[in-house]
Design a protein around this motif. Structure first.
Motif, PDB file in Angstrom:
ATOM      1  N   GLN A  65      -0.817   5.002   6.750  1.00 30.37           N
ATOM      2  CA  GLN A  65      -0.461   4.967   5.143  1.00 30.37           C
ATOM      3  C   GLN A  65      -1.505   5.763   4.606  1.00 30.37           C
ATOM      4  O   GLN A  65      -1.324   6.375   3.560  1.00 30.37           O
ATOM      5  CB  GLN A  65      -0.578   3.426   4.664  1.00 30.37           C
ATOM      6  N   VAL A  66      -2.790   6.179   5.172  1.00 30.72           N
ATOM      7  CA  VAL A  66      -3.682   7.065   4.843  1.00 30.72           C
ATOM      8  C   VAL A  66      -3.085   8.425   4.509  1.00 30.72           C
ATOM      9  O   VAL A  66      -3.072   9.217   3.781  1.00 30.72           O
ATOM     10  CB  VAL A  66      -4.831   7.096   5.648  1.00 30.72           C
ATOM     11  N   GLY A  67      -2.112   8.913   5.617  1.00 26.65           N
ATOM     12  CA  GLY A  67      -1.588  10.169   5.587  1.00 26.65           C
ATOM     13  C   GLY A  67      -0.540   9.971   4.552  1.00 26.65           C
ATOM     14  O   GLY A  67      -0.476  11.199   3.760  1.00 26.65           O
ATOM     15  N   ARG A  68       0.309   9.275   4.459  1.00 28.89           N
ATOM     16  CA  ARG A  68       1.221   9.188   3.037  1.00 28.89           C
ATOM     17  C   ARG A  68       0.524   8.977   1.978  1.00 28.89           C
ATOM     18  O   ARG A  68       0.911   9.879   0.748  1.00 28.89           O
ATOM     19  CB  ARG A  68       1.960   7.694   3.333  1.00 28.89           C
ATOM     20  N   ALA A  98      -7.333   5.440   0.210  1.00 25.98           N
ATOM     21  CA  ALA A  98      -6.987   5.102   1.315  1.00 25.98           C
ATOM     22  C   ALA A  98      -7.914   5.148   2.696  1.00 25.98           C
ATOM     23  O   ALA A  98      -8.170   4.427   3.569  1.00 25.98           O
ATOM     24  CB  ALA A  98      -5.700   5.567   1.503  1.00 25.98           C
ATOM     25  N   PHE A  99      -8.544   6.390   2.566  1.00 26.42           N
ATOM     26  CA  PHE A  99      -9.366   6.679   3.652  1.00 26.42           C
ATOM     27  C   PHE A  99     -10.461   5.669   3.681  1.00 26.42           C
ATOM     28  O   PHE A  99     -11.284   5.009   4.708  1.00 26.42           O
ATOM     29  CB  PHE A  99     -10.246   8.123   3.456  1.00 26.42           C
ATOM     30  N   LEU A 156       0.810  -1.193  -0.029  1.00 27.66           N
ATOM     31  CA  LEU A 156      -0.112   0.168  -0.008  1.00 27.66           C
ATOM     32  C   LEU A 156       0.783   1.087  -0.045  1.00 27.66           C
ATOM     33  O   LEU A 156       0.501   2.159  -0.750  1.00 27.66           O
ATOM     34  CB  LEU A 156      -0.854  -0.037   1.130  1.00 27.66           C
ATOM     35  N   ALA A 157       1.968   1.258   0.726  1.00 29.04           N
ATOM     36  CA  ALA A 157       2.769   2.441   0.581  1.00 29.04           C
ATOM     37  C   ALA A 157       3.278   2.677  -0.633  1.00 29.04           C
ATOM     38  O   ALA A 157       3.735   3.902  -1.033  1.00 29.04           O
ATOM     39  CB  ALA A 157       3.913   2.217   1.570  1.00 29.04           C
ATOM     40  N   ALA A 175      -4.756   1.160  -7.677  1.00 22.58           N
ATOM     41  CA  ALA A 175      -3.790   0.315  -6.875  1.00 22.58           C
ATOM     42  C   ALA A 175      -3.996   0.310  -5.413  1.00 22.58           C
ATOM     43  O   ALA A 175      -4.009  -0.852  -4.998  1.00 22.58           O
ATOM     44  CB  ALA A 175      -2.511   1.080  -6.971  1.00 22.58           C
ATOM     45  N   VAL A 176      -4.567   1.275  -4.755  1.00 23.14           N
ATOM     46  CA  VAL A 176      -5.121   1.120  -3.489  1.00 23.14           C
ATOM     47  C   VAL A 176      -6.269   0.073  -3.432  1.00 23.14           C
ATOM     48  O   VAL A 176      -6.263  -0.584  -2.417  1.00 23.14           O
ATOM     49  CB  VAL A 176      -5.457   2.394  -2.901  1.00 23.14           C
ATOM     50  N   ALA A 177      -7.261   0.321  -4.325  1.00 14.84           N
ATOM     51  CA  ALA A 177      -8.466  -0.448  -4.277  1.00 14.84           C
ATOM     52  C   ALA A 177      -8.227  -1.959  -4.384  1.00 14.84           C
ATOM     53  O   ALA A 177      -8.732  -2.695  -3.714  1.00 14.84           O
ATOM     54  CB  ALA A 177      -9.474   0.038  -5.236  1.00 14.84           C
ATOM     55  N   ALA A 178      -7.002  -2.457  -5.158  1.00 15.29           N
ATOM     56  CA  ALA A 178      -6.759  -3.569  -5.683  1.00 15.29           C
ATOM     57  C   ALA A 178      -6.205  -4.433  -4.295  1.00 15.29           C
ATOM     58  O   ALA A 178      -6.193  -5.536  -4.307  1.00 15.29           O
ATOM     59  CB  ALA A 178      -5.618  -3.629  -6.642  1.00 15.29           C
TER      60      ALA A 178
END
Length: 428
Positions: free
Chosen positions: A236-239, A251-252, A192-193, A200-203
């Motif tokens: 990771q949400v912040g990143r 990410a949220f 995720l990072a 890509a996040v959703a996957a």
């Protein structure tokens, strides 16, 4: 927080260590008499029992302190216990578990450097007594890897977590346990990072949900391991927001889906929804901000009284959403209350400045249409100057690049265009 439950995997560390000590003692007695072998074994067994009893007492004391909210005291108890028992039993494999417990508590307290030191000690002891490929070694690698993730040392974490997952997956007893799920979860956190797009996040969502579900089922939703796993994702949400709003929003939403698996009615979920609503507000997405905030506020009100800071925070954000939209009456009522609240809390409170900003915005939008054009124009200029002054007050405390400051500047510019005015400069 189920400290003991999350640390002693199957087979339990105590039974594995005892088994190791027995077999080690037997093999070293080759060529000795049965009496001396029996005497040595009895002495070793008594020493192991004394150490285990001391460890049990220490861990029980630490658990009790954690449950009372005395985390730092629990850490001190374990660290003092590690020192004393290391002096009394310097070469005992069981000591690695005390280091592991201390590392876990320090990680929970965000004391990453100290946590890593204890985790590294636990790893060294376990490797010495059980070898580099033993599943208990895998568990120690996992704990050190999770600490590296929490500390933002992602490159250092990757080989630790990969090795842990490999060792744990190759052991039949560990393969179905929570440790493997935890290792796989953190490996997906690392993926995720590196994600730089919403897709890509959703996957990665199902690859994070599956191991977390197993952790929640086996350890319980309130276990320390589950909370630490969610905390790692929150980082990771912040990143992700650094990659842009769309990636951050994905990410949220992913984080919300994970929190719903832990507890769909938790206060933590309510706070995340508030944070997402604030992000929507800051990006002028008011139709998304309102419903998101209402859901978060409803959850927080289930856990806190009406005068709690988090409930007031939701009330304040709703007032700002109303002011930025068209509901100037609700904005005036809500922000009038929160202005009083934050003004009493602290002189120059940034949210008191923001409430002033929102109240001025609401006054412009609710201006009496019967006013003369000259009177109206004069009043608008006055209110825009007040808004500019409020932004300056927010920036003094929060910084000019803060999300709420840049949002206020955007709304000021919009209102100036709507009213045919130029944006005032200076602090007003």
């Amino acid at each position: 927080l189920h400290l003991r439950h999350v640390s002693l995997q199957h087979p339990s560390f105590a039974s594995t260590a005892a088994s190791y000590c027995t077999s080690s003692g037997s093999s070293s007695s080759n060529g000795s008499s049965n009496d001396s072998s029996s005497s040595s074994s009895s002495a070793q067994s008594g020493s192991s029992s004394t150490l285990q009893a001391s460890m049990d007492k220490l861990v029980d004391t630490a658990v009790g302190l954690v449950e009372e909210g005395k985390l730092q005291q629990a850490i001190e108890v374990l660290q003092q216990g590690v020192q004393l028992l290391t002096s009394a039993f310097p070469d005992s494999p069981e000591l690695s578990e005390l280091h592991n417990q201390a590392a876990l508590l320090l990680l929970f307290a965000h004391q990453h450097e100290a946590a890593a030191k204890h985790a590294a000690d636990a790893l060294d002891i376990t490797q010495k007594h059980f070898g580099p490929t033993h599943p208990l070694t895998g568990h120690r690698l996992l704990r050190l890897g999770s600490i590296r993730v929490a500390a933002g040392q992602l490159q250092e974490a990757q080989p630790l977590l990969a090795a842990a997952a490999d060792m744990l997956s190759n052991n039949k007893q560990m393969a179905d346990g929570p440790s493997l799920s935890e290792a796989l979860y953190y490996l997906n956190i690392l993926a995720l990072a590196a994600a730089d797009s919403p897709s890509a996040v959703a996957a990665l969502t199902p690859w994070l949900q599956e191991p977390l579900k197993h952790l929640v089922t086996t350890l319980g939703p309130e276990s320390m391991i589950v909370r630490l796993a969610l905390s790692a994702h929150s980082q990771q949400v912040g990143r992700a927001l650094d990659h842009g709003f769309a990636v951050g929003e994905a990410a949220f939403k992913q984080h919300i889906s994970l929190q719903e698996m832990q507890d769909p009615n938790s206060a933590e979920l309510g706070l995340t929804l508030y944070q997402l609503a604030t992000t929507y507000y800051a990006h002028d997405m008011l139709t998304d901000a309102g419903p998101t905030l209402q859901r978060g506020s409803a959850l927080l009100r289930q856990h806190y009284p009406p005068d709690h800071d988090l409930v007031t925070l939701c009330k304040h954000r709703l007032g700002m959403i109303c002011a930025a939209g068209r509901d100037y009456r609700s904005a005036t009522m809500l922000l009038g209350d929160t202005w009083q609240h934050y003004s009493k809390q602290q002189e120059g409170h940034p949210l008191a400045h923001e409430a002033n900003f929102g109240l001025a915005m609401a006054r412009v939008k609710g201006m009496d249409p019967r006013m003369s054009s000259s009177e109206r124009e004069s009043k608008i200029r006055e209110e825009l100057a007040l808004m500019r002054s409020a932004i300056a007050g927010m920036a003094t405390v929060l910084g000019a690049e803060h999300l709420l400051v840049t949002a206020a500047s955007r709304y000021l510019a919009q209102l100036a265009v709507m009213t045919g005015q130029s944006v005032p400069t200076g602090s007003g």
